[in-house]
Design a protein around this motif. Sequence first.
Motif, PDB file in Angstrom:
ATOM      1  N   VAL A 189       0.999  -1.066  -0.005  1.00  0.00           N
ATOM      2  CA  VAL A 189      -0.017  -0.144   0.137  1.00  0.00           C
ATOM      3  C   VAL A 189       0.934   1.071  -0.030  1.00  0.00           C
ATOM      4  N   ILE A 190       0.681   2.170  -1.013  1.00  0.00           N
ATOM      5  CA  ILE A 190       1.411   3.496  -1.027  1.00  0.00           C
ATOM      6  C   ILE A 190       0.499   4.453  -0.652  1.00  0.00           C
ATOM      7  N   LYS A 191       1.313   5.460   0.100  1.00  0.00           N
ATOM      8  CA  LYS A 191       0.609   6.592   0.821  1.00  0.00           C
ATOM      9  C   LYS A 191       1.219   7.732   0.123  1.00  0.00           C
ATOM     10  N   ILE A 192       0.323   8.691  -0.745  1.00  0.00           N
ATOM     11  CA  ILE A 192       0.843   9.799  -1.570  1.00  0.00           C
ATOM     12  C   ILE A 192       0.326  11.048  -0.750  1.00  0.00           C
ATOM     13  N   THR A 228       0.212   3.465 -13.691  1.00  0.00           N
ATOM     14  CA  THR A 228       0.260   2.420 -14.619  1.00  0.00           C
ATOM     15  C   THR A 228       1.446   1.686 -14.248  1.00  0.00           C
ATOM     16  N   GLY A 229       1.179   0.400 -13.811  1.00  0.00           N
ATOM     17  CA  GLY A 229       2.166  -0.570 -13.519  1.00  0.00           C
ATOM     18  C   GLY A 229       2.627  -0.183 -12.195  1.00  0.00           C
ATOM     19  N   SER A 230       4.016   0.394 -12.161  1.00  0.00           N
ATOM     20  CA  SER A 230       4.371   0.937 -11.020  1.00  0.00           C
ATOM     21  C   SER A 230       4.959   2.456 -11.250  1.00  0.00           C
ATOM     22  N   GLU A 231       4.274   2.957 -12.186  1.00  0.00           N
ATOM     23  CA  GLU A 231       4.513   4.341 -12.492  1.00  0.00           C
ATOM     24  C   GLU A 231       3.483   5.339 -12.117  1.00  0.00           C
ATOM     25  N   LEU A 232       3.966   6.442 -11.305  1.00  0.00           N
ATOM     26  CA  LEU A 232       2.937   7.284 -10.751  1.00  0.00           C
ATOM     27  C   LEU A 232       3.117   8.563 -12.001  1.00  0.00           C
ATOM     28  N   ASP A 233       1.952   8.964 -12.595  1.00  0.00           N
ATOM     29  CA  ASP A 233       1.809   9.983 -13.561  1.00  0.00           C
ATOM     30  C   ASP A 233       1.348  11.234 -12.601  1.00  0.00           C
ATOM     31  N   VAL A 234       2.253  12.001 -12.372  1.00  0.00           N
ATOM     32  CA  VAL A 234       1.976  13.106 -11.429  1.00  0.00           C
ATOM     33  C   VAL A 234       0.957  14.176 -12.198  1.00  0.00           C
ATOM     34  N   GLU A 235       1.123  14.349 -13.448  1.00  0.00           N
ATOM     35  CA  GLU A 235       0.257  15.428 -13.894  1.00  0.00           C
ATOM     36  C   GLU A 235      -1.171  14.812 -14.045  1.00  0.00           C
ATOM     37  N   GLN A 236      -1.542  13.569 -14.167  1.00  0.00           N
ATOM     38  CA  GLN A 236      -2.773  12.971 -14.047  1.00  0.00           C
ATOM     39  C   GLN A 236      -3.410  13.060 -12.626  1.00  0.00           C
ATOM     40  N   ARG A 243      -3.718  10.525  -0.778  1.00  0.00           N
ATOM     41  CA  ARG A 243      -3.955   9.450  -1.346  1.00  0.00           C
ATOM     42  C   ARG A 243      -3.490   8.117  -0.821  1.00  0.00           C
ATOM     43  N   GLU A 244      -4.338   6.952  -0.894  1.00  0.00           N
ATOM     44  CA  GLU A 244      -3.588   5.548  -0.494  1.00  0.00           C
ATOM     45  C   GLU A 244      -3.945   4.659  -1.645  1.00  0.00           C
ATOM     46  N   VAL A 245      -2.909   4.008  -2.193  1.00  0.00           N
ATOM     47  CA  VAL A 245      -3.558   3.368  -3.240  1.00  0.00           C
ATOM     48  C   VAL A 245      -2.616   1.778  -2.952  1.00  0.00           C
ATOM     49  N   ASP A 246      -3.684   0.895  -3.294  1.00  0.00           N
ATOM     50  CA  ASP A 246      -3.077  -0.637  -2.893  1.00  0.00           C
ATOM     51  C   ASP A 246      -2.705  -0.928  -4.158  1.00  0.00           C
ATOM     52  N   MET A 247      -1.420  -1.228  -4.139  1.00  0.00           N
ATOM     53  CA  MET A 247      -0.699  -1.501  -5.552  1.00  0.00           C
ATOM     54  C   MET A 247      -0.903  -3.164  -5.735  1.00  0.00           C
ATOM     55  N   LYS A 248      -1.661  -3.900  -4.920  1.00  0.00           N
ATOM     56  CA  LYS A 248      -1.938  -5.357  -5.124  1.00  0.00           C
ATOM     57  C   LYS A 248      -2.945  -5.396  -6.236  1.00  0.00           C
ATOM     58  N   ARG A 249      -3.892  -4.329  -6.138  1.00  0.00           N
ATOM     59  CA  ARG A 249      -5.128  -4.347  -7.311  1.00  0.00           C
ATOM     60  C   ARG A 249      -4.520  -4.153  -8.640  1.00  0.00           C
ATOM     61  N   LEU A 250      -5.201  -4.717  -9.507  1.00  0.00           N
ATOM     62  CA  LEU A 250      -4.857  -4.322 -10.832  1.00  0.00           C
ATOM     63  C   LEU A 250      -5.229  -3.025 -11.114  1.00  0.00           C
ATOM     64  N   ASP A 251      -4.715  -2.466 -12.478  1.00  0.00           N
ATOM     65  CA  ASP A 251      -4.742  -1.049 -12.712  1.00  0.00           C
ATOM     66  C   ASP A 251      -6.437  -0.706 -13.148  1.00  0.00           C
ATOM     67  N   GLY A 252      -7.041  -1.605 -13.840  1.00  0.00           N
ATOM     68  CA  GLY A 252      -8.144  -1.507 -14.375  1.00  0.00           C
ATOM     69  C   GLY A 252      -9.216  -1.578 -12.768  1.00  0.00           C
ATOM     70  N   GLU A 253      -8.971  -2.439 -11.991  1.00  0.00           N
ATOM     71  CA  GLU A 253      -9.995  -2.607 -10.602  1.00  0.00           C
ATOM     72  C   GLU A 253      -9.864  -1.129 -10.068  1.00  0.00           C
ATOM     73  N   ARG A 254      -8.586  -0.379  -9.890  1.00  0.00           N
ATOM     74  CA  ARG A 254      -8.630   0.831  -9.229  1.00  0.00           C
ATOM     75  C   ARG A 254      -9.210   1.841  -9.961  1.00  0.00           C
ATOM     76  N   VAL A 255      -9.349   1.867 -11.215  1.00  0.00           N
ATOM     77  CA  VAL A 255     -10.055   2.942 -12.052  1.00  0.00           C
ATOM     78  C   VAL A 255     -11.248   2.772 -11.733  1.00  0.00           C
ATOM     79  N   ARG A 256     -11.847   1.503 -11.863  1.00  0.00           N
ATOM     80  CA  ARG A 256     -13.283   1.402 -11.593  1.00  0.00           C
ATOM     81  C   ARG A 256     -13.811   1.617 -10.225  1.00  0.00           C
TER      82      ARG A 256
END
Length: 175
Positions: free
Chosen positions: A53-56, A107-115, A85-98
């Motif tokens: 789990v990543i805390k931003i 995306t993958g292990s890359e954080l897009d700061v702009e987005q 934000r807290e992001v669970d990196m165990k979840r797949l990208d698609g699951e998180r978006v939904r």
Amino acid sequence: MRIQLAEILLEDGQALHREVPLEREVMKVGTEHFVLSEKSPVILDIANTGSQVIKIEGSCKVSARIPCGRCLEEVEISFPLVISREVDMKRLDGERVRELDESNFITGSELDVEQLAYNELLVQWPMRVLCKEDCKGLCSRCGANLNHGDCGCDRKSLDPRMAAISDIFSKYKEV
Ligand SMILES: [Zn+2]
Ligand SMILES: [Zn+2]
């Protein structure tokens, strides 16, 4: 800018600090476009709090020219952008978006700061801006800016459609 998170994902407790300039010049909110006249770099603290789990945590200051809600004259507004934000990196990208119902900023292990900043700007965008507390607004008859003096119209007998609009505004004011 993108930040690679793979390294801090290797070990619990790993953290990183970054200051990232925002590239975005114009912010689109609904159908409106606003010029970002100033923006400070986004100061980010990202930590692996354990079990992937990543805390931003982040902050940034943004200035934009936004039309006054009554007279439509543009006002320069500065406001802080707060990211938490807290992001669970165990979840797949698609699951998180939904789940979050927003565009993906990892995306993958890359954080897009702009987005990430864009998503937060959308949520924290100042919705009701006034050039001054006692802005007199526009004449409902001729559209003149009443802050620049009275246009001489008789506004007592309002068009019923305009009366409905002014009702909406007085409701806003009570909030
Ligand atoms: Zn105004
Ligand atoms: Zn008028």
